[in-house]
Design a protein around this motif. Structure first.
Motif: not given
Length: 230
Positions: A114-133
């Protein structure tokens, strides 16, 4: 002329080169196969060097296609006295099921603690909407996510790609990474991109990376480690 006479007595072998130093004409013996000509560190005479002695070098490579495998390793030998920073390129990662994940290797072994830490952001065009997480729950985890919540839907996807930057790979300090990524899902008809950061709490020198999915298997992946000089 004098320089013509001097050259005929100085050059002795086919392929030799003639140059002038502070005292007169000098012979540079021919180089061996694949060597290239460069100026020396004092900038006062030519010398033969390895053709790979440019701004960067390929330190590791793995190309896998066809069979389904649970993990793929890419290994390399770091040298911080030569390389000031490094990149891990991952291209066309395809598989079935699960999120894209990775771990570091030290001493030739994959670090699963248990030595890992991550973080970030992403966005996608799903063809019918914008997804973000966002990815914000990898704290002291046993692995790192390479993106937010993308899933390897099928091996027919166009594949994911990552460009990961890191430095001090052989130093006795904790290892930090920053990367961008592209996801292009054929079956789901959407494209996404984002950025991530991560840390591995190990002070041992890196010797490679272990690439895998949280479930399912890898069917195709190309990965390369590059070292960049100052």
């Amino acid at each position: 002329p004098a320089w013509v006479n001097g050259s005929s007595s100085t050059l002795t072998t086919q392929g030799d080169l003639l140059y002038r130093d502070g005292s007169g004409l000098q012979r540079l013996a021919k180089g061996t196969a694949a060597k290239v000509l460069a100026m020396n560190s004092a900038a006062n005479a030519p010398e033969w060097v390895d053709a790979s002695g440019g701004a960067w070098e390929k330190l590791g490579e793995v190309e896998h296609t066809g069979s389904s495998v649970s993990t793929v390793d890419i290994n390399f030998t770091p040298n911080d006295s030569v390389y000031k920073w490094y990149k891990l390129y991952i291209q066309d990662w395809r598989g079935n099921g699960g999120n894209f994940k990775w771990r570091v290797k030290t001493g030739g072994s994959t670090q699963t603690g248990n030595i890992y830490t991550t973080g970030g952001s992403g966005t996608a065009n799903t063809g019918s909407a914008i997804w973000h997480d966002q990815r914000n729950n990898d704290t002291n985890s046993s692995s790192m996510h390479l993106d937010q919540t993308w899933t390897a839907f099928t091996s027919a996807d166009y594949g994911s790609a990552y460009e990961i930057n890191f430095y001090k790979a052989s130093a006795s300090t904790k290892k930090s990474f920053f990367w961008t990524h592209l996801i292009n899902h054929n079956s789901e008809s959407y494209v996404g991109a984002g950025y991530m950061g991560g840390m591995a709490a190990t002070t041992s020198a890196l010797t490679g990376f272990n690439l895998f999915q949280s479930s399912g298997s890898i069917t195709h992946i190309n990965a390369y480690v590059l070292g960049f000089k100052a």
